[in-house]
Design a protein around this motif. Sequence first.
Motif, short mmCIF file in Angstrom:
data_model
loop_
_atom_site.label_atom_id
_atom_site.label_comp_id
_atom_site.label_asym_id
_atom_site.label_seq_id
_atom_site.Cartn_x
_atom_site.Cartn_y
_atom_site.Cartn_z
N SER A 146 0.83 -1.21 0.00
CA SER A 146 0.00 0.00 0.00
C SER A 146 0.86 1.26 0.00
O SER A 146 0.39 2.34 -0.36
N ALA A 147 2.09 1.16 0.46
CA ALA A 147 3.02 2.30 0.49
C ALA A 147 4.42 1.71 0.65
O ALA A 147 4.55 0.51 0.91
N ASP A 148 5.41 2.54 0.50
CA ASP A 148 6.80 2.06 0.60
C ASP A 148 7.05 1.45 1.98
O ASP A 148 7.09 2.16 2.99
N PRO A 149 7.23 0.13 2.06
CA PRO A 149 7.35 -0.52 3.38
C PRO A 149 8.63 -0.15 4.13
O PRO A 149 8.72 -0.40 5.32
N ARG A 150 9.58 0.48 3.43
CA ARG A 150 10.80 0.90 4.15
C ARG A 150 10.50 2.12 5.01
O ARG A 150 11.22 2.45 5.94
N ILE A 151 9.41 2.83 4.66
CA ILE A 151 9.06 4.03 5.41
C ILE A 151 7.79 3.82 6.24
O ILE A 151 7.69 4.27 7.38
N ILE A 152 6.84 3.13 5.66
CA ILE A 152 5.54 2.98 6.32
C ILE A 152 5.46 1.64 7.05
O ILE A 152 5.41 0.58 6.43
N GLU A 153 5.43 1.77 8.38
CA GLU A 153 5.47 0.58 9.22
C GLU A 153 4.28 -0.35 8.98
O GLU A 153 4.43 -1.56 8.95
N THR B 43 -12.21 0.98 -4.18
CA THR B 43 -11.26 0.72 -3.08
C THR B 43 -10.18 1.80 -3.07
O THR B 43 -9.87 2.39 -4.11
N ILE B 44 -9.60 2.01 -1.90
CA ILE B 44 -8.38 2.81 -1.84
C ILE B 44 -7.26 1.78 -1.66
O ILE B 44 -7.36 0.91 -0.79
N ASN B 45 -6.24 1.85 -2.47
CA ASN B 45 -5.21 0.81 -2.40
C ASN B 45 -3.84 1.30 -1.97
O ASN B 45 -3.10 0.56 -1.35
N SER B 46 -3.49 2.52 -2.36
CA SER B 46 -2.12 2.90 -2.04
C SER B 46 -1.91 4.40 -1.95
O SER B 46 -2.75 5.20 -2.41
N ILE B 47 -0.79 4.74 -1.38
CA ILE B 47 -0.46 6.15 -1.18
C ILE B 47 1.02 6.34 -1.44
O ILE B 47 1.84 5.50 -1.07
N ILE B 48 1.34 7.43 -2.10
CA ILE B 48 2.74 7.68 -2.43
C ILE B 48 3.03 9.17 -2.26
O ILE B 48 2.19 10.01 -2.57
N ASN C 56 -5.20 -2.83 -13.33
CA ASN C 56 -4.04 -2.48 -14.16
C ASN C 56 -3.87 -0.97 -14.28
O ASN C 56 -2.75 -0.48 -14.34
N SER C 57 -4.98 -0.22 -14.26
CA SER C 57 -4.80 1.23 -14.41
C SER C 57 -4.15 1.84 -13.16
O SER C 57 -3.36 2.78 -13.25
N GLU C 58 -4.47 1.27 -11.99
CA GLU C 58 -3.80 1.77 -10.78
C GLU C 58 -2.29 1.49 -10.83
O GLU C 58 -1.49 2.34 -10.46
N ILE C 59 -1.94 0.30 -11.30
CA ILE C 59 -0.51 -0.04 -11.40
C ILE C 59 0.19 0.91 -12.37
O ILE C 59 1.31 1.37 -12.12
N ARG C 60 -0.51 1.21 -13.45
CA ARG C 60 0.08 2.13 -14.43
C ARG C 60 0.35 3.49 -13.79
O ARG C 60 1.42 4.06 -13.96
N ILE C 61 -0.64 3.99 -13.02
CA ILE C 61 -0.45 5.29 -12.35
C ILE C 61 0.72 5.19 -11.38
O ILE C 61 1.61 6.03 -11.37
N LEU C 62 0.70 4.14 -10.57
CA LEU C 62 1.74 4.01 -9.54
C LEU C 62 3.13 3.95 -10.16
O LEU C 62 4.05 4.60 -9.69
N SER C 63 3.27 3.19 -11.25
CA SER C 63 4.62 3.13 -11.81
C SER C 63 4.97 4.44 -12.49
O SER C 63 6.11 4.87 -12.45
N TYR C 64 3.98 5.12 -13.06
CA TYR C 64 4.26 6.45 -13.64
C TYR C 64 4.70 7.43 -12.54
O TYR C 64 5.63 8.22 -12.73
N LEU C 65 4.03 7.34 -11.40
CA LEU C 65 4.36 8.29 -10.31
C LEU C 65 5.68 7.93 -9.61
O LEU C 65 6.13 8.66 -8.75
N GLY C 66 6.25 6.82 -9.97
CA GLY C 66 7.59 6.50 -9.45
C GLY C 66 7.62 5.41 -8.41
O GLY C 66 8.67 5.14 -7.84
N ALA C 67 6.47 4.77 -8.12
CA ALA C 67 6.50 3.67 -7.15
C ALA C 67 7.23 2.51 -7.79
O ALA C 67 7.09 2.25 -8.98
N LYS C 68 8.05 1.82 -6.97
CA LYS C 68 8.82 0.70 -7.53
C LYS C 68 7.91 -0.53 -7.53
O LYS C 68 8.04 -1.40 -6.68
N VAL C 69 6.99 -0.59 -8.46
CA VAL C 69 6.10 -1.74 -8.49
C VAL C 69 6.57 -2.79 -9.49
O VAL C 69 7.02 -3.87 -9.14
#
Length: 445
Positions: free
Chosen positions: A237-244, A308-313, A254-267
């Motif tokens: 849901s968020a970068d696990p190195r930062i978010i406990e 659904t809400i799935n992730s935050i970056i 698939n569209s959420e994954i596309r957004i997340l990878s565009y926004l820079g999430a390492k998915v």
Amino acid sequence: MIVLKFGGSSVGTADSIRKVMNCILQNSENGSVVLLSAVSGTTDKLIEAVNLSVSNLSQSLNIIENLQIYHQNILYELTNNQTNSYFKIIDSYFDEIYEKVNAFNILGEITQQNYDSIVFYGEFLSTAILYIYSRFLKYDFSLIDSRDFIKTNSEFTKASVDFENSSLEFKKNKDIFTQKSIIIAQGFIASDLRGKTSTLGRGGSDYSATVFGLLLKENGINISEIQIWTDVSGIYSADPRIIENAFIIETITNSEIRILSYLGAKVLHPHTITPAYLAKIPIRVLNTFKPEESGTLIDMSDNKKQATINSIIQIENCCQIKINNNVNNSCFDIEQKLLKLSLQTDLKPLYSSLTENYLLLILQKYSDLIFDIEEHKHIEYLEINCIAIVGYDIMKFINQILEIAKEFNLNFLGNSENCIFLSTKNKLSNIEFNNLHNRIFSNNK
Ligand code: ASP
Ligand code: MG
């Protein structure tokens, strides 16, 4: 049939390769194509060896020697030190690498093509090891050379797949895939139309997996799932190195994954989704070291799903540019200039919206913006930090999110179908970001 891809850390040691073998055997009832990355760190080392081949040959050869020992040791461990004849295969690849690196030294220069002609051995070695191990265990796996199947243009080190010509290669060799057996192939590597080795860009094995899936399906082979096996339990849901309290997302579109990878999430590697989406093959992200977990399913269907809400970056170093419309009607000129600038420089457009009064652009900048703001007095320019909340049909949650935004002093910037953009002046501290994550998901998880 399914396609399974294992990343570098999954094939990093003899022990993890044993785990890979278990995952393959557990998941391949109806046959499978197993794609591997290079043993972790190998691609970096091979690139380093090429870099040093001209300036410091002995250091370059030293790197290769260490890689050879490392790969030999993996094989030793997997085969209980019994298989001297198998070593010949591994050693013959290394002989070729030594020979090429020596040749680069004599020539005194390195081309992009030279890089690919060395780097591909990473995947060649890992797949050879898995194949030898399967033989050692008396399984009847097959090993193929992905360069015979995936055709690309000649942009070495980051080649584009030529789907038409690749499909012809799959068609020619279709029989290999119809025997319900297990086929091992290399991720990341391909060849151009003249047969020269090419690669698909760093981290490109994920993409290889979906390209294989698409081309197999196009040629009448039913692929029910593409599994990306890695060293984490799915997409967080968020970068696990930062978010406990970051959690594994069960299903994401698939569209959420596309957004997340565009926004820079390492998915996933950014191109990965498209072939799977075109072929409508779901992707599952799984953990080689915890194969009993169900991971994250990336849904490729366009059917309506529950919101659904799935992730935050959090996206640092953004700017907000507001161009007033009523002062001067050149706002489209300016937008055009900015978007052109974003193509030429390292600006990334994140969001834009147009109202009767102004045009709003949110850009992520990787260096200082060299746009002459002074020249355009009717532009409001603000440096900001962005928070993107991504989910399916996320506007169903807008009231809840705006309320939380108020509590955390975040401004609402705008939204797209599956993403709500908020902003703050400064980056949220890790504690604040943890609190925000927990607050957003407190009702939803
Ligand atoms: N071995 C290649 C790399 O490290 C490809 C991959 O791992 O996906 O970039
Ligand atoms: Mg790798």
